[in-house]
Design a protein around this motif. Sequence first.
Motif, PDB file in Angstrom:
ATOM      1  N   GLN A 223      59.544   7.459  44.881  1.00  0.00           N
ATOM      2  CA  GLN A 223      58.442   6.512  44.833  1.00  0.00           C
ATOM      3  C   GLN A 223      58.655   5.383  45.849  1.00  0.00           C
ATOM      4  N   ALA A 224      59.899   4.943  45.971  1.00  0.00           N
ATOM      5  CA  ALA A 224      60.205   3.898  46.948  1.00  0.00           C
ATOM      6  C   ALA A 224      59.959   4.392  48.372  1.00  0.00           C
ATOM      7  N   LYS A 225      60.323   5.647  48.643  1.00  0.00           N
ATOM      8  CA  LYS A 225      60.078   6.208  49.970  1.00  0.00           C
ATOM      9  C   LYS A 225      58.588   6.331  50.247  1.00  0.00           C
ATOM     10  N   VAL A 226      57.844   6.786  49.267  1.00  0.00           N
ATOM     11  CA  VAL A 226      56.396   6.928  49.434  1.00  0.00           C
ATOM     12  C   VAL A 226      55.753   5.567  49.677  1.00  0.00           C
ATOM     13  N   ASP A 227      56.175   4.581  48.910  1.00  0.00           N
ATOM     14  CA  ASP A 227      55.606   3.237  49.063  1.00  0.00           C
ATOM     15  C   ASP A 227      55.908   2.640  50.427  1.00  0.00           C
ATOM     16  N   ASP A 228      57.057   2.984  50.992  1.00  0.00           N
ATOM     17  CA  ASP A 228      57.478   2.382  52.255  1.00  0.00           C
ATOM     18  C   ASP A 228      57.068   3.193  53.476  1.00  0.00           C
ATOM     19  N   SER A 229      56.540   4.400  53.268  1.00  0.00           N
ATOM     20  CA  SER A 229      56.282   5.285  54.400  1.00  0.00           C
ATOM     21  C   SER A 229      54.828   5.222  54.844  1.00  0.00           C
ATOM     22  N   PHE A 230      54.593   5.663  56.075  1.00  0.00           N
ATOM     23  CA  PHE A 230      53.240   5.725  56.630  1.00  0.00           C
ATOM     24  C   PHE A 230      52.434   6.804  55.902  1.00  0.00           C
ATOM     25  N   ALA A 231      51.224   6.470  55.545  1.00  0.00           N
ATOM     26  CA  ALA A 231      50.296   7.409  54.891  1.00  0.00           C
ATOM     27  C   ALA A 231      50.825   7.903  53.555  1.00  0.00           C
ATOM     28  N   GLY A 232      51.627   7.088  52.887  1.00  0.00           N
ATOM     29  CA  GLY A 232      52.064   7.428  51.534  1.00  0.00           C
ATOM     30  C   GLY A 232      52.909   8.665  51.436  1.00  0.00           C
ATOM     31  N   GLY A 233      53.704   8.950  52.454  1.00  0.00           N
ATOM     32  CA  GLY A 233      54.612  10.094  52.410  1.00  0.00           C
ATOM     33  C   GLY A 233      53.972  11.422  52.720  1.00  0.00           C
TER      34      GLY A 233
ATOM     35  N   GLY B  15      57.183  16.038  46.795  1.00  0.00           N
ATOM     36  CA  GLY B  15      58.399  16.020  46.003  1.00  0.00           C
ATOM     37  C   GLY B  15      58.280  15.122  44.788  1.00  0.00           C
ATOM     38  N   LEU B  16      57.623  13.986  44.980  1.00  0.00           N
ATOM     39  CA  LEU B  16      57.411  13.059  43.863  1.00  0.00           C
ATOM     40  C   LEU B  16      56.561  13.710  42.780  1.00  0.00           C
ATOM     41  N   LYS B  17      55.521  14.430  43.198  1.00  0.00           N
ATOM     42  CA  LYS B  17      54.642  15.099  42.224  1.00  0.00           C
ATOM     43  C   LYS B  17      55.416  16.149  41.432  1.00  0.00           C
ATOM     44  N   LEU B  18      56.281  16.885  42.082  1.00  0.00           N
ATOM     45  CA  LEU B  18      57.053  17.911  41.380  1.00  0.00           C
ATOM     46  C   LEU B  18      58.019  17.286  40.373  1.00  0.00           C
TER      47      LEU B  18
ATOM     48  N   LEU C 215      66.196  12.826  36.616  1.00  0.00           N
ATOM     49  CA  LEU C 215      64.854  12.934  37.193  1.00  0.00           C
ATOM     50  C   LEU C 215      64.189  11.573  37.328  1.00  0.00           C
ATOM     51  N   GLN C 216      64.422  10.694  36.385  1.00  0.00           N
ATOM     52  CA  GLN C 216      63.858   9.345  36.481  1.00  0.00           C
ATOM     53  C   GLN C 216      64.439   8.600  37.681  1.00  0.00           C
ATOM     54  N   THR C 217      65.738   8.772  37.918  1.00  0.00           N
ATOM     55  CA  THR C 217      66.363   8.153  39.088  1.00  0.00           C
ATOM     56  C   THR C 217      65.767   8.712  40.374  1.00  0.00           C
ATOM     57  N   LEU C 218      65.596  10.031  40.412  1.00  0.00           N
ATOM     58  CA  LEU C 218      65.015  10.679  41.593  1.00  0.00           C
ATOM     59  C   LEU C 218      63.565  10.241  41.790  1.00  0.00           C
ATOM     60  N   GLU C 219      62.837  10.114  40.697  1.00  0.00           N
ATOM     61  CA  GLU C 219      61.450   9.654  40.790  1.00  0.00           C
ATOM     62  C   GLU C 219      61.381   8.266  41.422  1.00  0.00           C
TER      63      GLU C 219
ATOM     64  N   GLN D 168      57.630  14.357  38.915  1.00  0.00           N
ATOM     65  CA  GLN D 168      56.827  13.812  37.820  1.00  0.00           C
ATOM     66  C   GLN D 168      56.354  14.919  36.882  1.00  0.00           C
ATOM     67  N   ASP D 169      56.043  16.087  37.440  1.00  0.00           N
ATOM     68  CA  ASP D 169      55.652  17.227  36.596  1.00  0.00           C
ATOM     69  C   ASP D 169      56.812  17.664  35.705  1.00  0.00           C
ATOM     70  N   LYS D 170      58.022  17.619  36.258  1.00  0.00           N
ATOM     71  CA  LYS D 170      59.185  18.005  35.442  1.00  0.00           C
ATOM     72  C   LYS D 170      59.431  16.991  34.330  1.00  0.00           C
ATOM     73  N   LEU D 171      59.242  15.719  34.635  1.00  0.00           N
ATOM     74  CA  LEU D 171      59.387  14.700  33.590  1.00  0.00           C
ATOM     75  C   LEU D 171      58.338  14.879  32.501  1.00  0.00           C
ATOM     76  N   SER D 172      57.104  15.201  32.899  1.00  0.00           N
ATOM     77  CA  SER D 172      56.076  15.438  31.877  1.00  0.00           C
ATOM     78  C   SER D 172      56.347  16.729  31.126  1.00  0.00           C
ATOM     79  N   SER D 173      57.058  17.680  31.767  1.00  0.00           N
ATOM     80  CA  SER D 173      57.470  18.902  31.069  1.00  0.00           C
ATOM     81  C   SER D 173      58.486  18.581  29.982  1.00  0.00           C
ATOM     82  N   LEU D 174      59.410  17.665  30.280  1.00  0.00           N
ATOM     83  CA  LEU D 174      60.368  17.242  29.253  1.00  0.00           C
ATOM     84  C   LEU D 174      59.640  16.592  28.085  1.00  0.00           C
ATOM     85  N   ASP D 175      58.618  15.797  28.396  1.00  0.00           N
ATOM     86  CA  ASP D 175      57.825  15.178  27.327  1.00  0.00           C
ATOM     87  C   ASP D 175      57.134  16.253  26.486  1.00  0.00           C
TER      88      ASP D 175
END
Length: 566
Positions: free
Chosen positions: A258-268, A276-279, A250-254, A281-288
């Motif tokens: 994140q790189a796609k969002v940063d590089d895309s128009f209007a933040g993805g 997708g990034l939010k989902l 999940l960290q790799t996917l995040e 990140q929610d799963k990573l916080s679920s693991l926490d």
Amino acid sequence: MDLTAIDNWDIGALEATESTLTARVNTLVAVQADLTALSTLPGWHGEAAAAASSAYEMTQDELNREAVELGACRTLAQQTADAVVHLKMQLAELRATATAHLMFIAADGSATDVGFAVLPTDPVAIAAREQVKRELHDGAHALVMQAIDIDSDGAQTLSNLMGTMPNIGPANDVTSSLATGSQLGVLSAPFPPQGASPQQVDAYWDALPVAQRMQMIADHPGVIGNLDGIPSVARSEANIAQIPGDRERLQTLEAQLQAKVDDSFAGGMFSNDDAGLKLVQDKLSSLDAIDRALRDHPDALLTVYEVNNHEKALAAVAVGNPDTADHVTVSTPGLNTTVNGSLESMVSEADQLNTEMTTQLDRAGRSNETVATIAWIGYEAPQGQNRPGMLDAVDGYTDVMSDDIAHDAGATLASYYQGIDAASTVADPHISAFGHSYGSLTTSEALQQGGSQVVDDAVFYGSPGLNSVGTSSMGMPYQHVWAMDAESDPVTWAGHLGPFSPFEAGPYNQNYQQLSADAGVSADGVFRDGASGHSEYTRAGDNGMLRAPGYNLAVIGIGRPDLVMQ
């Protein structure tokens, strides 16, 4: 292969074979030592030395090949003997159970009444007796299937040894060749039968020797961790083992999203990358959240875990061991519940409920009885909050007005109840189903879909409705089902609409026993705060004690409804 074949399996012959092979192994080890001493002759050169070296390599190769064969056969004999001993012990236990119920298990695994048995005429007793027969048959069938697998593994190993051998060069010695052979002789653990019921899964697990259980947990944790009928301790071990790998993935996917969002128009926004990034990140916080819940409750068990196949993470945490507990409660939450946002508080409330149940047992002179309280977020509850965008939030509130999610999750929850019952080492564990908010509808659906076969008591609180006009619709006796409604709860108005409720009638009618959620003094002389609104039912009051609704859950959870606050 049948039960008679298991009876006739000669453990003594297997043990004698193992002893003979071990003696041969010791001889090879001694020969290896002598050969090693002869392999270096300082000062010897020329054709004779070369011929001697070639002969040494040929002899070493022959030793290695025999060591592989011996290692495989010895391990096969050892593991087969252990597995057959386990099968015979399990078969003896099944026959003891059959005898206790005046039944007989035939060679094909079928269970029948003995001729002198006085059979019941009461429908409930008849159904209970038939259930015992099914359990005996499932257990016997699992033993036969395990015996077939053991026999098949042995035949395959011997066939392999007679065929192409592993490439064992002269550089190896007897010790390493024995290790190679030993791996070839390991019995493989069979997978659970597809489509098996929780009772059949429990029979499958019981038939496996300890070594194969450990192998399944280590090699296939995703199969074992969420399989109803597997003991909770084994499920938890398998589930916890998956967390580090899932976190890394999940960290790799995040990072990629994140790189796609940063590089895309209007933040993805127009590519769904931001959602997708939010989902992720929610799963990573679920693991926490799972990590913190287990850290804060060291004896807790992670009995459900899933972060790969759903939009949101799923989890269930047991405080206490459901495998050995006399009393087990399962609490199912509703709208806006998530693992990352709700699990920690739910597990803390389960811990408080566990403590109160234990206190009440001690007070009743039943301190020898044990409890387990489970926080179950094993489904994706409707989400008005915790959604990536505004339209998703609207969809979430639309979901909560439908029973589709509850119906689908009800089947999952019913299987979970049945798995607790099947895996329990207690003859008849007392299981209580608690449902809050939309989770009450999910719990009702679970009871209607077979959960009532193993659940003893049910309590619904903060309920919008149950799709069940009365308790009989969910297969539960009136005397074992209750409802609670706190003052100013904005959700229960739907449950009071009767035939106009979006989920039919119930539980706030004369067909359900009504319990108090108001302040008062409980049977143990303790003042209990009341609950107000939708979220205080299971929370502690200002004095640190469970509020009246939480106390009611505790005494019902230990089978003492006579102590409730009404």
